[in-house]
Design a protein around this motif. Sequence first.
Motif, PDB file in Angstrom:
ATOM      1  N   VAL A  38      -7.833   8.339   3.589  1.00 37.41           N
ATOM      2  CA  VAL A  38      -7.229   7.577   4.682  1.00 37.41           C
ATOM      3  C   VAL A  38      -6.220   6.572   4.128  1.00 37.41           C
ATOM      4  CG1 VAL A  38      -7.703   5.858   6.474  1.00 37.41           C
ATOM      5  CG2 VAL A  38      -9.222   7.825   6.202  1.00 37.41           C
ATOM      6  N   ALA A  39      -5.080   6.452   4.787  1.00 36.63           N
ATOM      7  CA  ALA A  39      -4.089   5.440   4.430  1.00 36.63           C
ATOM      8  C   ALA A  39      -3.948   4.434   5.556  1.00 36.63           C
ATOM      9  CB  ALA A  39      -2.738   6.088   4.139  1.00 36.63           C
ATOM     10  N   ILE A  40      -3.810   3.160   5.177  1.00 39.28           N
ATOM     11  CA  ILE A  40      -3.529   2.098   6.129  1.00 39.28           C
ATOM     12  C   ILE A  40      -2.193   1.485   5.747  1.00 39.28           C
ATOM     13  CG2 ILE A  40      -4.274  -0.112   7.075  1.00 39.28           C
ATOM     14  CD1 ILE A  40      -7.141   0.679   6.441  1.00 39.28           C
ATOM     15  N   VAL A  41      -1.235   1.543   6.661  1.00 41.29           N
ATOM     16  CA  VAL A  41       0.102   1.006   6.399  1.00 41.29           C
ATOM     17  C   VAL A  41       0.419  -0.087   7.410  1.00 41.29           C
ATOM     18  CG1 VAL A  41       0.968   3.139   5.361  1.00 41.29           C
ATOM     19  CG2 VAL A  41       1.191   2.801   7.815  1.00 41.29           C
ATOM     20  N   GLY A  42       1.341  -0.952   7.007  1.00 41.71           N
ATOM     21  CA  GLY A  42       1.730  -2.038   7.898  1.00 41.71           C
ATOM     22  C   GLY A  42       2.454  -3.110   7.124  1.00 41.71           C
ATOM     23  N   PRO A  43       3.116  -4.025   7.809  1.00 37.87           N
ATOM     24  CA  PRO A  43       3.886  -5.076   7.144  1.00 37.87           C
ATOM     25  C   PRO A  43       2.995  -6.062   6.402  1.00 37.87           C
ATOM     26  CG  PRO A  43       3.773  -5.494   9.497  1.00 37.87           C
ATOM     27  CD  PRO A  43       3.178  -4.138   9.281  1.00 37.87           C
ATOM     28  N   SER A  44       3.597  -6.810   5.489  1.00 37.16           N
ATOM     29  CA  SER A  44       2.866  -7.867   4.783  1.00 37.16           C
ATOM     30  C   SER A  44       2.337  -8.875   5.805  1.00 37.16           C
ATOM     31  CB  SER A  44       3.789  -8.574   3.798  1.00 37.16           C
ATOM     32  OG  SER A  44       4.230  -7.686   2.796  1.00 37.16           O
ATOM     33  N   GLY A  45       1.108  -9.313   5.576  1.00 34.60           N
ATOM     34  CA  GLY A  45       0.512 -10.288   6.479  1.00 34.60           C
ATOM     35  C   GLY A  45      -0.135  -9.697   7.709  1.00 34.60           C
TER      36      GLY A  45
END
Length: 223
Positions: A38-45
Amino acid sequence: MNEYALQLKNITKKYHDGESENIVLKDISLNVKHGEFVAIVGPSGSGKSTLLSIAGMLLSPNSGEIVLNGKCLSDEKQKNWTKIRRKQIGFIFQNHQLLPYLTVEDQLKLVKNMNKKVSLDVNETLKELGLKDCAKKYPSNMSGGEKQRIAIARAFMNNPDVILADEPTASLDGTRGRQVVEMIKKEVMKHNKAAVMVTHDERILDLVDVIYRMDKGILVRDN
């Protein structure tokens, strides 16, 4: 064997800053099966690293449950968390965190000696991962890609149920970064482990089974 190696149920994490309250994770749930990457992506913070720390029992949630192989661990005493992490969770850090004064072989032996039930052989593990030539090397004599691959070997050395990877490609170029994620995928499939990777690198998302996106503390699965 329980269907899910890792489950996070209704996890909320918040911090108080003076009189204000900062909610980092908002009622998040995540289920990861054995053999699933599984990958979790998203912006910093956005809360990705906080979620990974909670999944790895490095940080306590304000509410919600952490479940490994069907057993809820949220009510376990804090003094037992270290033992649980050592036996059931393998960590791959962004900066690999190898000990500079130990050879590769000794890095893995140290993990094995900390968990007497580990049946994996150090030399066989290095051979399987194409790292046998690095056995006698110190971290200072290795490339960034080699160090990260050793960190992967170390994470699998205690034969954990769950692998947690925090930005494993961040310090690598595109080619070496992809090789590292391919290596994680191969080991997850071969040994039927569950893996969760936090990443900014969209180029390697074709290698994972499931993608989640996080923004402002909310986790949503990609269609």
